[in-house]
Design a protein around this motif. Structure first.
Motif, PDB file in Angstrom:
ATOM      1  N   ASN A 356     -15.740 -11.458  11.807  1.00  0.00           N
ATOM      2  CA  ASN A 356     -15.254 -10.149  11.346  1.00  0.00           C
ATOM      3  C   ASN A 356     -13.770  -9.941  11.704  1.00  0.00           C
ATOM      4  N   LEU A 357     -12.990 -10.947  11.419  1.00  0.00           N
ATOM      5  CA  LEU A 357     -11.555 -10.881  11.725  1.00  0.00           C
ATOM      6  C   LEU A 357     -10.891  -9.841  10.822  1.00  0.00           C
ATOM      7  N   SER A 358     -10.331  -8.789  11.414  1.00  0.00           N
ATOM      8  CA  SER A 358      -9.659  -7.732  10.650  1.00  0.00           C
ATOM      9  C   SER A 358      -8.152  -7.957  10.698  1.00  0.00           C
ATOM     10  N   VAL A 359      -7.516  -7.880   9.515  1.00  0.00           N
ATOM     11  CA  VAL A 359      -6.092  -8.189   9.390  1.00  0.00           C
ATOM     12  C   VAL A 359      -5.377  -7.046   8.680  1.00  0.00           C
ATOM     13  N   ALA A 360      -4.228  -6.643   9.210  1.00  0.00           N
ATOM     14  CA  ALA A 360      -3.341  -5.687   8.533  1.00  0.00           C
ATOM     15  C   ALA A 360      -2.107  -6.456   8.081  1.00  0.00           C
ATOM     16  N   TYR A 361      -1.762  -6.333   6.793  1.00  0.00           N
ATOM     17  CA  TYR A 361      -0.747  -7.210   6.189  1.00  0.00           C
ATOM     18  C   TYR A 361       0.419  -6.381   5.643  1.00  0.00           C
ATOM     19  N   PHE A 362       1.632  -6.684   6.112  1.00  0.00           N
ATOM     20  CA  PHE A 362       2.854  -6.090   5.561  1.00  0.00           C
ATOM     21  C   PHE A 362       3.493  -7.144   4.670  1.00  0.00           C
ATOM     22  N   GLU A 363       3.408  -6.947   3.354  1.00  0.00           N
ATOM     23  CA  GLU A 363       3.933  -7.955   2.434  1.00  0.00           C
ATOM     24  C   GLU A 363       5.411  -7.724   2.144  1.00  0.00           C
ATOM     25  N   GLN A 364       6.149  -8.814   2.000  1.00  0.00           N
ATOM     26  CA  GLN A 364       7.597  -8.766   1.883  1.00  0.00           C
ATOM     27  C   GLN A 364       8.069  -7.877   0.743  1.00  0.00           C
ATOM     28  N   LYS A 365       7.445  -7.998  -0.429  1.00  0.00           N
ATOM     29  CA  LYS A 365       7.909  -7.274  -1.608  1.00  0.00           C
ATOM     30  C   LYS A 365       7.206  -5.929  -1.794  1.00  0.00           C
ATOM     31  N   ARG A 366       6.373  -5.549  -0.817  1.00  0.00           N
ATOM     32  CA  ARG A 366       5.676  -4.253  -0.839  1.00  0.00           C
ATOM     33  C   ARG A 366       4.888  -4.049  -2.139  1.00  0.00           C
ATOM     34  N   GLU A 367       4.329  -5.172  -2.672  1.00  0.00           N
ATOM     35  CA  GLU A 367       3.660  -5.102  -3.980  1.00  0.00           C
ATOM     36  C   GLU A 367       2.371  -4.297  -3.956  1.00  0.00           C
ATOM     37  N   SER A 368       1.798  -4.037  -2.751  1.00  0.00           N
ATOM     38  CA  SER A 368       0.564  -3.241  -2.704  1.00  0.00           C
ATOM     39  C   SER A 368       0.829  -1.754  -2.910  1.00  0.00           C
ATOM     40  N   LEU A 369       2.101  -1.340  -2.890  1.00  0.00           N
ATOM     41  CA  LEU A 369       2.423   0.069  -3.135  1.00  0.00           C
ATOM     42  C   LEU A 369       2.471   0.339  -4.637  1.00  0.00           C
ATOM     43  N   ASP A 370       1.760   1.376  -5.074  1.00  0.00           N
ATOM     44  CA  ASP A 370       1.798   1.815  -6.465  1.00  0.00           C
ATOM     45  C   ASP A 370       2.963   2.789  -6.615  1.00  0.00           C
ATOM     46  N   LEU A 371       4.004   2.350  -7.326  1.00  0.00           N
ATOM     47  CA  LEU A 371       5.228   3.150  -7.414  1.00  0.00           C
ATOM     48  C   LEU A 371       5.040   4.459  -8.168  1.00  0.00           C
ATOM     49  N   SER A 372       3.960   4.566  -8.962  1.00  0.00           N
ATOM     50  CA  SER A 372       3.725   5.794  -9.729  1.00  0.00           C
ATOM     51  C   SER A 372       2.995   6.861  -8.922  1.00  0.00           C
ATOM     52  N   LEU A 373       2.328   6.449  -7.835  1.00  0.00           N
ATOM     53  CA  LEU A 373       1.603   7.409  -6.999  1.00  0.00           C
ATOM     54  C   LEU A 373       2.563   8.189  -6.125  1.00  0.00           C
ATOM     55  N   SER A 374       2.139   9.391  -5.710  1.00  0.00           N
ATOM     56  CA  SER A 374       2.941  10.179  -4.780  1.00  0.00           C
ATOM     57  C   SER A 374       2.775   9.618  -3.373  1.00  0.00           C
ATOM     58  N   LEU A 424       6.714   3.823   4.650  1.00  0.00           N
ATOM     59  CA  LEU A 424       5.437   4.265   4.082  1.00  0.00           C
ATOM     60  C   LEU A 424       4.382   3.174   4.240  1.00  0.00           C
ATOM     61  N   LEU A 425       4.777   1.918   4.021  1.00  0.00           N
ATOM     62  CA  LEU A 425       3.831   0.809   4.177  1.00  0.00           C
ATOM     63  C   LEU A 425       3.397   0.680   5.639  1.00  0.00           C
ATOM     64  N   LEU A 426       4.323   0.875   6.571  1.00  0.00           N
ATOM     65  CA  LEU A 426       3.968   0.866   7.991  1.00  0.00           C
ATOM     66  C   LEU A 426       3.012   2.016   8.313  1.00  0.00           C
ATOM     67  N   ALA A 427       3.245   3.180   7.702  1.00  0.00           N
ATOM     68  CA  ALA A 427       2.362   4.334   7.915  1.00  0.00           C
ATOM     69  C   ALA A 427       0.941   4.023   7.455  1.00  0.00           C
ATOM     70  N   ARG A 428       0.809   3.297   6.351  1.00  0.00           N
ATOM     71  CA  ARG A 428      -0.524   2.948   5.852  1.00  0.00           C
ATOM     72  C   ARG A 428      -1.185   1.893   6.732  1.00  0.00           C
ATOM     73  N   LEU A 429      -0.390   0.932   7.223  1.00  0.00           N
ATOM     74  CA  LEU A 429      -0.950  -0.098   8.097  1.00  0.00           C
ATOM     75  C   LEU A 429      -1.471   0.484   9.404  1.00  0.00           C
ATOM     76  N   MET A 430      -0.821   1.555   9.891  1.00  0.00           N
ATOM     77  CA  MET A 430      -1.245   2.167  11.144  1.00  0.00           C
ATOM     78  C   MET A 430      -2.621   2.817  11.040  1.00  0.00           C
ATOM     79  N   LEU A 431      -3.049   3.099   9.826  1.00  0.00           N
ATOM     80  CA  LEU A 431      -4.364   3.728   9.632  1.00  0.00           C
ATOM     81  C   LEU A 431      -5.497   2.715   9.707  1.00  0.00           C
ATOM     82  N   LYS A 432      -5.147   1.434   9.722  1.00  0.00           N
ATOM     83  CA  LYS A 432      -6.162   0.377   9.703  1.00  0.00           C
ATOM     84  C   LYS A 432      -6.292  -0.258  11.084  1.00  0.00           C
ATOM     85  N   GLU A 433      -7.521  -0.359  11.563  1.00  0.00           N
ATOM     86  CA  GLU A 433      -7.775  -1.041  12.822  1.00  0.00           C
ATOM     87  C   GLU A 433      -7.755  -2.544  12.569  1.00  0.00           C
TER      88      GLU A 433
END
Length: 607
Positions: A356-374, A424-433
């Motif tokens: 059950n290895l849990s991983v939080a990933y900060f990707e270089q190009k921030r592609e997991s962010l949806d630019l259309s979302l608030s 913002l990406l760091l803020a989202r990663l902090m929510l994940k254990e």
């Protein structure tokens, strides 16, 4: 030194928000200026004003007549269907001339594009982001600029390219103004620093000297401002107590004192605002149960498209491991991470992972962010609260930790700056254990203050960290083990391990020296020795008086150093700042004198 441009009372805003006002500075022909400051201070906007891409709202910008300016933007505008040569030539005044064609090929060679198998006809869409940035830089250099403006030039460049860029700037015949948060890069290339920051009375702190000199003067300036705030508060308290007692007679003198008290209130509020320190609050959640072994690679090998990326490599990652990956773009760093996480298969060997290895990933190009979302929808799609460490926190309070204003909560992510998107990406990663944090180039676009906080946060994280970065200072502060990838061209892909950056730097220097030693030297041409010459009359006089000149310069330094030891000076921050600046200038002048002395002596001693 010739003055290239002069800025007087420059002012500009972004929407209704003022970025800066009343800026005054001069750029000279020998300047290597670093432009730094917090995200949102207006650094990129200022470079666009200097380049002529936009016009300031107020103030005057005077440029030397006929000044040639090159400008490498943070995200260069490129036609990806064009070839390398077409793109470089588009920066030339006469792209169809034979001279421009020869210069374009020359810059291709200097940038190493030809060594990667690329030709002049290679389309840009076949190049990585780092190589595309090099082409964009060549497009500016072919202009033969007198002033080169660089906006985050090290982003997406590998370590070898950054070292090459440092050498280019150090030897450049043109002036440079560069925005960067890479502190080692700043230290190695700058002789001036401009910090754009509203904490200073004029909105900017200008320092002649390198980054280390700037740090000393900045500390002195901020200490002086805090001392001034305490002094004014004490004075305001005394004036307020006098006002509360009430004056027996409202004389003109007393009315003036009342007026001064109100002015003091305004001054105190201004200083409190400028001295208020706001920084990102980071604290990643590590899993409660941490097994001794999170990931272990045993003698693994991996090839891709017929090329060996990793050969017979072993690695143990447990709680507290801080593994930094260092190497050229395309060497296989991302592939190795995917193999370690089980996202990609290996050719041989074995990889063991904790259950059950849990991983939080900060990707270089921030592609997991949806630019259309608030911003709010990105963190909490179904409400107005987030769950952090098991308890709900209102979105406004949570985003305040990351320096987002209330107006930005409903803003689309695509409207945020690069640094704000990273926060913002760091803020989202902090929510994940997580048991493992994977950070791929997290330093891109983040300001130095946020990088300082992130360094401390990663050091305190109880799990493991896998870090990819070309920011040498950040890497050295965080990593307790560095994995260096060999050159892409090498057949044997054995990875080297180092305890810290200094070990890697020593190895890298020896590695380059061995490569030069094995490179065949060009044969000497007969008659190629430089023609001997004698000192001119003026040079002979200069040499005869050089010892006396140097003694005077040394005496001046001793005089300044003695003044700095005066206890009364220690309490005068402005005077202290001025003396440190004078000391730096005097030491720099002495170094030039010694260099000139050696040059004249070398001519005299020609045999």
């Amino acid at each position: 030194m010739a003055i290239l441009l002069t800025a007087k009372e420059i002012q500009h805003s972004f929407g209704v928000r003022p970025l800066f006002k009343g800026l005054n500075f001069v750029i000279e022909s020998k300047d290597r200026a670093g432009l730094i400051g917090p995200n949102g201070a207006g650094k990129s906007t200022l470079l666009k004003i200097l380049s002529g891409k936009i016009t300031q709202e107020d103030g005057e910008l005077s440029l030397k007549k006929g000044l040639k300016v090159g400008f490498l933007e943070q995200t260069p505008s490129l036609d990806l269907n064009s070839t390398i040569e077409e793109t470089i030539l588009s920066g030339s005044e006469d792209p169809f001339s034979s001279e421009a064609h020869a210069l374009a090929l020359e810059w291709m060679g200097k940038l190493g594009l030809d060594s990667q198998g690329y030709s002049a006809e290679t389309p840009l869409n076949q190049l990585s982001g780092g190589w595309q940035k090099k082409v964009a830089l060549a497009r500016e250099l072919i202009k033969e600029p007198e002033l080169l403006l660089l906006d985050e030039p090290t982003n997406h460049l590998d370590i070898e390219s950054i070292l090459w860029l440092e050498e280019l700037i150090q030897r450049a015949p043109f002036a440079v103004v560069v925005i960067t948060h890479d502190r080692v890069f700043l230290q190695n290339i700058t002789n001036r620093i401009f910090e754009l920051n509203p904490v200073y009375p004029q909105g900017v702190l200008a320092v002649s000297g390198d980054y280390a000199t700037y740090l000393e003067l900045r500390e002195s300036q901020l200490t002086q401002q805090k001392t001034e705030e305490v002094t004014l508060k004490n004075k305001l308290r005394r004036e307020t107590e006098w006002l509360k007692r009430g004056a027996k007679a409202r004389t003109t003198k007393q009315q003036a004192r009342i007026q001064r008290a109100h002015e003091l209130m305004d001054d105190v509020e201004e200083l409190e605002f400028r001295n208020r320190k706001r920084e990102v609050s980071l604290d990643f959640q590590s899993a409660q149960k941490q097994p001794n072994r999170l990931i272990e690679a045993r003698n693994i090998s991996k090839s891709f498209a017929g090329k060996s990326l990793v050969t017979d490599f072993s690695l143990f990652i447990g709680p507290g491991s801080r593994v930094g990956l260092l190497g050229r773009n395309g060497c296989g760093k991302s592939t190795l991470i995917r193999c370690l996480l089980g996202e990609e298969t290996i050719d041989s060997g074995a990889i063991l992972r904790a259950e059950n290895l849990s991983v939080a990933y900060f990707e270089q190009k921030r592609e997991s962010l949806d630019l259309s979302l608030s911003v709010q929808k990105t963190l909490c799609p179904g409400g107005d609260s987030v769950i952090y460490r098991g308890r709900p926190i209102h979105i406004r309070s949570y985003l305040d930790r990351f320096l987002f204003s209330r107006e930005q909560i409903e803003l689309p992510v695509g409207k945020l700056s690069g640094g704000e998107q990273s926060r913002l990406l760091l803020a989202r990663l902090m929510l994940k254990e997580a048991k493992v944090l994977v950070l791929d180039e997290p330093t891109n676009d983040l300001d130095i203050e946020t990088l300082d906080v992130l360094e401390g946060c990663l050091t305190d994280f109880e799990g493991a960290v896998i870090l990819v970065t070309h920011d040498r200072y950040f890497l050295d502060q965080v990593a307790n083990q560095i994995i260096a990838f060999p050159d892409v061209q090498q057949v044997q892909r054995r990875l080297e391990k180092f305890a810290d950056l200094s070990q890697w730097e020593a190895w890298h220097s020896q590695h380059l020296a061995s490569l030069k030693a094995t490179t065949p030297k060009a044969p000497k041409t007969e008659g190629a020795n430089p023609k001997k010459r004698k000192l001119s009359y003026n040079e002979t006089r200069e040499l005869s008086s050089m010892e006396d000149t140097i003694q005077k310069a040394e005496a001046k330094i001793a005089e300044i150093e003695k003044e700095l030891t005066n206890p009364q000076i220690q309490s005068q921050s402005l005077k202290l700042t001025e003396l440190y600046q004078k000391l730096h200038d005097a030491q720099e002048a002495l170094e030039k004198l010694y260099a000139r002395w050696a040059e004249l002596e070398a001519i005299t001693n020609q045999v």
